[in-house]
Write an enzyme that holds these catalytic residues in place. Structure first.
Site, PDB file in Angstrom:
ATOM      1  N   LYS A  62       0.820  -1.223   0.000  1.00 29.38           N
ATOM      2  CA  LYS A  62       0.000   0.000   0.000  1.00 29.38           C
ATOM      3  C   LYS A  62       0.850   1.268   0.000  1.00 29.38           C
ATOM      4  O   LYS A  62       0.782   2.085   0.923  1.00 29.38           O
ATOM      5  CB  LYS A  62      -0.938   0.020   1.217  1.00 29.38           C
ATOM      6  CG  LYS A  62      -1.898  -1.158   1.294  1.00 29.38           C
ATOM      7  CD  LYS A  62      -2.890  -0.986   2.436  1.00 29.38           C
ATOM      8  CE  LYS A  62      -3.828  -2.152   2.589  1.00 29.38           C
ATOM      9  NZ  LYS A  62      -3.207  -3.391   3.091  1.00 29.38           N
ATOM     10  N   ASP A  65       3.050   7.992  -0.960  1.00 29.63           N
ATOM     11  CA  ASP A  65       4.156   8.934  -0.742  1.00 29.63           C
ATOM     12  C   ASP A  65       4.138   9.925  -1.909  1.00 29.63           C
ATOM     13  O   ASP A  65       3.190   9.935  -2.699  1.00 29.63           O
ATOM     14  CB  ASP A  65       5.480   8.133  -0.681  1.00 29.63           C
ATOM     15  CG  ASP A  65       6.522   8.805   0.210  1.00 29.63           C
ATOM     16  OD1 ASP A  65       6.730  10.022   0.042  1.00 29.63           O
ATOM     17  OD2 ASP A  65       7.120   8.111   1.055  1.00 29.63           O
TER      18      ASP A  65
END
Ligand code: C5P
Length: 231
Positions: A62, A65
């Site tokens: 997952k 960023d």
């Protein structure tokens, strides 16, 4: 033999436990999900061993960023030879598109998590996200599709309405699956394997009903028979 639609969640804290279970399963009947716990404990070396044993791997890390960082991580993950990778749709359009561009089409599938199923309306209010969880899941699924990704993770109870909204070849990957005779554990909104497939799910993520079974292969075979009898 049809392609396996069951993805076994390898929720273990050591590579040894994962390899022990993998040795009792059959890569012709299931794929494996390696998540944050197992990957943190055992790393890419374990993923390599599981691929070597013949399993397709869903690397469930997952990513969320800045676009450049997520794109680089996706590129490295795809280079490991995994079958599926995921990112958070809440990372937004630029991040999703960068992830898409980082993976050569036809190699790893790239899907997104929309809204974590642990988040309810109070959590959304806390972080200032407007709309109901259902509205946000629909919106993020459409965004994910628009960015060219291959699918989303969603609850089996969301599958039916999402199927109306998105293209037939957009993959819906659903956890929260419990065969009728199994304990519910900590899952709240569950569906049986048949219900999930009938609602339009492509892949079922199943952990404890298989990993904690006395005979994991037999449990896997029973679920496969249940869903194959629907076809
Ligand atoms: O053991 P169980 O079948 O409940 O495992 C389900 C797997 O799917 C776990 O790895 C869990 O983290 C994952 N998952 C979930 N619900 C979500 C997203 C992922 O249960 N909404």
């Amino acid at each position: 033999m049809k392609e396996p639609r069951i993805i076994v969640a390898m929720d273990f804290n050591s590579g040894e436990q994962a390899l022990e279970l993998a040795a009792r399963l059959d890569p012709g009947l299931c794929r494996l999900k390696v998540g944050k716990e197992l990957f943190t404990a055992a790393g890419p070396g374990l993923v390599e061993k599981l691929i070597h044993a013949g399993f397709d791997i869903f690397l469930d890390l997952k990513y969320h960023d800045i676009p450049n960082t997520v794109a680089s991580a996706c590129s490295v993950a795809a280079g490991m030879g995994v079958w599926m990778i995921n990112v958070h749709a809440l990372g937004g359009r630029k991040m999703l598109s960068a992830a898409r561009e980082a993976i050569t089409p036809g190699t790893a599938k790239l899907i997104a998590v929309t809204l974590l199923t642990s988040m309810d309306q109070d959590d959304l209010n806390d972080i200032g996200l407007q709309g109901s969880p259902e509205q946000i899941v629909s919106r993020l699924s459409l965004l994910t599709q628009d960015c060219g990704l291959d699918g989303v993770v969603c609850s089996a109870l969301e599958v039916k309405s999402l199927r109306q909204l998105i293209a037939p070849d957009f993959n819906l990957v659903t956890p929260g699956i419990r065969p009728l005779d199994n304990s519910v554990d900590d899952q709240k909104r569950i569906a049986t394997p048949s219900q999930a497939i009938q609602n339009g799910s492509d892949y079922l993520v199943i952990g404890r009903p298989i990993t904690q079974a006395q005979e994991p292969l037999a449990a896997l075979q029973r679920i496969n028979q249940e869903i194959e009898s629907l076809a």
